[in-house]
Motif scaffolding. Sequence first.
Motif, PDB file in Angstrom:
ATOM      1  N   PRO A  27       0.813  -1.234   0.000  1.00 39.06           N
ATOM      2  CA  PRO A  27       0.000   0.000   0.000  1.00 39.06           C
ATOM      3  C   PRO A  27       0.836   1.268   0.000  1.00 39.06           C
ATOM      4  N   MET A  28       1.986   1.234   0.693  1.00 31.66           N
ATOM      5  CA  MET A  28       2.870   2.397   0.719  1.00 31.66           C
ATOM      6  C   MET A  28       3.373   2.729  -0.677  1.00 31.66           C
ATOM      7  N   ILE A  29       3.776   1.700  -1.412  1.00 28.79           N
ATOM      8  CA  ILE A  29       4.290   1.894  -2.781  1.00 28.79           C
ATOM      9  C   ILE A  29       3.181   2.402  -3.699  1.00 28.79           C
ATOM     10  N   ARG A  30       2.035   1.751  -3.642  1.00 27.74           N
ATOM     11  CA  ARG A  30       0.924   2.112  -4.537  1.00 27.74           C
ATOM     12  C   ARG A  30       0.450   3.546  -4.303  1.00 27.74           C
ATOM     13  N   LEU A  31       0.290   3.921  -3.043  1.00 26.57           N
ATOM     14  CA  LEU A  31      -0.275   5.242  -2.751  1.00 26.57           C
ATOM     15  C   LEU A  31       0.755   6.361  -2.930  1.00 26.57           C
ATOM     16  N   ALA A  32       2.041   6.050  -2.745  1.00 26.98           N
ATOM     17  CA  ALA A  32       3.073   7.037  -3.069  1.00 26.98           C
ATOM     18  C   ALA A  32       3.062   7.315  -4.576  1.00 26.98           C
ATOM     19  N   ASN A  33       2.970   6.258  -5.357  1.00 27.65           N
ATOM     20  CA  ASN A  33       2.878   6.393  -6.816  1.00 27.65           C
ATOM     21  C   ASN A  33       1.632   7.175  -7.218  1.00 27.65           C
ATOM     22  N   LEU A  34       0.491   6.805  -6.627  1.00 31.89           N
ATOM     23  CA  LEU A  34      -0.778   7.473  -6.964  1.00 31.89           C
ATOM     24  C   LEU A  34      -0.748   8.947  -6.581  1.00 31.89           C
ATOM     25  N   GLY A  35      -0.236   9.242  -5.369  1.00 31.18           N
ATOM     26  CA  GLY A  35      -0.212  10.629  -4.901  1.00 31.18           C
ATOM     27  C   GLY A  35       0.608  11.535  -5.804  1.00 31.18           C
ATOM     28  N   ILE A  36       1.756  11.061  -6.246  1.00 25.66           N
ATOM     29  CA  ILE A  36       2.611  11.876  -7.114  1.00 25.66           C
ATOM     30  C   ILE A  36       1.992  12.028  -8.496  1.00 25.66           C
TER      31      ILE A  36
ATOM     32  N   VAL B 252       0.624   5.250   4.619  1.00 26.30           N
ATOM     33  CA  VAL B 252       1.195   4.961   5.937  1.00 26.30           C
ATOM     34  C   VAL B 252       0.136   4.299   6.825  1.00 26.30           C
ATOM     35  N   ASN B 253      -1.076   4.841   6.785  1.00 25.55           N
ATOM     36  CA  ASN B 253      -2.184   4.285   7.557  1.00 25.55           C
ATOM     37  C   ASN B 253      -2.436   2.820   7.193  1.00 25.55           C
ATOM     38  N   GLN B 254      -2.519   2.534   5.896  1.00 31.24           N
ATOM     39  CA  GLN B 254      -2.782   1.163   5.456  1.00 31.24           C
ATOM     40  C   GLN B 254      -1.630   0.230   5.800  1.00 31.24           C
ATOM     41  N   THR B 255      -0.407   0.741   5.710  1.00 35.30           N
ATOM     42  CA  THR B 255       0.764  -0.072   6.060  1.00 35.30           C
ATOM     43  C   THR B 255       0.725  -0.465   7.532  1.00 35.30           C
ATOM     44  N   ILE B 256       0.377   0.484   8.391  1.00 34.76           N
ATOM     45  CA  ILE B 256       0.290   0.197   9.831  1.00 34.76           C
ATOM     46  C   ILE B 256      -0.794  -0.844  10.105  1.00 34.76           C
ATOM     47  N   MET B 257      -1.947  -0.685   9.444  1.00 33.07           N
ATOM     48  CA  MET B 257      -3.042  -1.639   9.659  1.00 33.07           C
ATOM     49  C   MET B 257      -2.648  -3.046   9.215  1.00 33.07           C
ATOM     50  N   MET B 258      -1.971  -3.152   8.092  1.00 26.83           N
ATOM     51  CA  MET B 258      -1.555  -4.472   7.598  1.00 26.83           C
ATOM     52  C   MET B 258      -0.470  -5.064   8.482  1.00 26.83           C
ATOM     53  N   ALA B 259       0.427  -4.222   8.990  1.00 27.05           N
ATOM     54  CA  ALA B 259       1.465  -4.710   9.897  1.00 27.05           C
ATOM     55  C   ALA B 259       0.837  -5.259  11.181  1.00 27.05           C
ATOM     56  N   LEU B 260      -0.154  -4.561  11.707  1.00 24.24           N
ATOM     57  CA  LEU B 260      -0.833  -5.036  12.918  1.00 24.24           C
ATOM     58  C   LEU B 260      -1.578  -6.348  12.678  1.00 24.24           C
ATOM     59  N   SER B 261      -2.096  -6.515  11.464  1.00 22.55           N
ATOM     60  CA  SER B 261      -2.797  -7.767  11.162  1.00 22.55           C
ATOM     61  C   SER B 261      -1.849  -8.958  11.114  1.00 22.55           C
ATOM     62  N   MET B 262      -0.530  -8.687  10.999  1.00 27.05           N
ATOM     63  CA  MET B 262       0.472  -9.766  10.953  1.00 27.05           C
ATOM     64  C   MET B 262       1.054 -10.074  12.325  1.00 27.05           C
ATOM     65  N   VAL B 263       0.627  -9.351  13.366  1.00 25.23           N
ATOM     66  CA  VAL B 263       1.243  -9.490  14.692  1.00 25.23           C
ATOM     67  C   VAL B 263       1.150 -10.922  15.203  1.00 25.23           C
ATOM     68  N   VAL B 264      -0.030 -11.524  15.120  1.00 27.35           N
ATOM     69  CA  VAL B 264      -0.226 -12.879  15.638  1.00 27.35           C
ATOM     70  C   VAL B 264       0.552 -13.884  14.801  1.00 27.35           C
ATOM     71  N   ILE B 265       0.535 -13.729  13.487  1.00 22.70           N
ATOM     72  CA  ILE B 265       1.242 -14.664  12.607  1.00 22.70           C
ATOM     73  C   ILE B 265       2.747 -14.569  12.830  1.00 22.70           C
ATOM     74  N   ALA B 266       3.264 -13.333  12.979  1.00 21.60           N
ATOM     75  CA  ALA B 266       4.694 -13.149  13.209  1.00 21.60           C
ATOM     76  C   ALA B 266       5.126 -13.742  14.551  1.00 21.60           C
ATOM     77  N   SER B 267       4.204 -13.816  15.506  1.00 22.65           N
ATOM     78  CA  SER B 267       4.547 -14.388  16.819  1.00 22.65           C
ATOM     79  C   SER B 267       4.897 -15.875  16.700  1.00 22.65           C
TER      80      SER B 267
ATOM     81  N   ILE C 185      -5.131   8.659  14.543  1.00 28.00           N
ATOM     82  CA  ILE C 185      -4.099   9.702  14.467  1.00 28.00           C
ATOM     83  C   ILE C 185      -3.660   9.924  13.023  1.00 28.00           C
ATOM     84  N   SER C 186      -3.364   8.847  12.303  1.00 29.54           N
ATOM     85  CA  SER C 186      -2.874   9.000  10.924  1.00 29.54           C
ATOM     86  C   SER C 186      -3.970   9.524  10.001  1.00 29.54           C
ATOM     87  N   GLN C 187      -5.202   9.070  10.196  1.00 30.33           N
ATOM     88  CA  GLN C 187      -6.300   9.567   9.355  1.00 30.33           C
ATOM     89  C   GLN C 187      -6.577  11.041   9.620  1.00 30.33           C
ATOM     90  N   ALA C 188      -6.557  11.420  10.888  1.00 30.68           N
ATOM     91  CA  ALA C 188      -6.808  12.827  11.229  1.00 30.68           C
ATOM     92  C   ALA C 188      -5.729  13.727  10.643  1.00 30.68           C
TER      93      ALA C 188
END
Length: 295
Positions: free
Chosen positions: A176-185, A223-238, A278-281
């Motif tokens: 998501p970070m790559i896609r949205l950086a590309n889209l934003g520019i 950044v927001n989407q990246t954080i959400m996806m990282a949090l969704s991996m917390v249990v799997i990474a454990s 915080i990131s959305q605001a």
Amino acid sequence: MDSFWKFPTMDADTLRLLKKNIDEGFRAFTRAYGDSIENVFNPLQSFLIWAERLLLATPWPVVIAAVAVIAWIASRSMKIVAGCVATLLVIGWFDMWDDTMKTVSMIFVCTVLAIVIGIPIGIGMARSNRLQSIVNPVLDVMQTMPSFVYLIPVVMLLGIGRVPGVIAVVIYAVPPMIRLANLGIRMVDKDVLEAADAFGSSSWQKLRNVQLPLALPTIMAGVNQTIMMALSMVVIASMIGVQGLGQPVLKAIANQYFTLGVFNGLAIVGIAIIFDRISQAYGSRLQKHREIVHG
């Protein structure tokens, strides 16, 4: 007649030999270069240990105050600040503070890595349609691949521990970070770019002073989407040794501890909501500022 409808497949012995050769080749590569690759990631391990120790060593009132200040700067909303503070107080009250700080430190490191990797690739894609056509299919595969699959090559190369877990999380969360950086520019108004050209701006000046500032709201969504996806991996990474809120959840699944799983799962949700609000605001404030400037 049954053989006619049966799907034609590779010969079983040939398929077995192919899989065996690929597995043995990867194992040989791991034995030959595993130590060298592990040494490359030593700075990442140091960064992760530093972030974790910093959060664990900082008194909890200071951490909560820092989060409140960040929430206020990002949102200018007392409601969001109060929600963030209340969530952290509840997490601490239920004795999940240390695990939460370990998880937050991992998410922080993963997000920094995703930004460092994702924004340059997004800029390159925005400047080159050819690069975009090459990278987009790779991102499609990364986003559709089951998250468990990322653990296999990382564990084979680096073993079990926090660094392999962070790498797996970053691979999963960076698209998501790559896609949205590309889209934003790419969404930056061409008239603004033409005005920058008229003032004699170089390509670097145009990127730094025009494109990135105007693309910042979209990048913040990434950044927001990246954080959400990282949090969704917390249990799997454990599963491969990443400490934090994921390990009690994994323990609860293995031993059928209902309350342990629910409480730590809700703590993950609480952290996700804090990061999200915080990131959305902040992204919304940037968007409004851009509209005022253009207006």
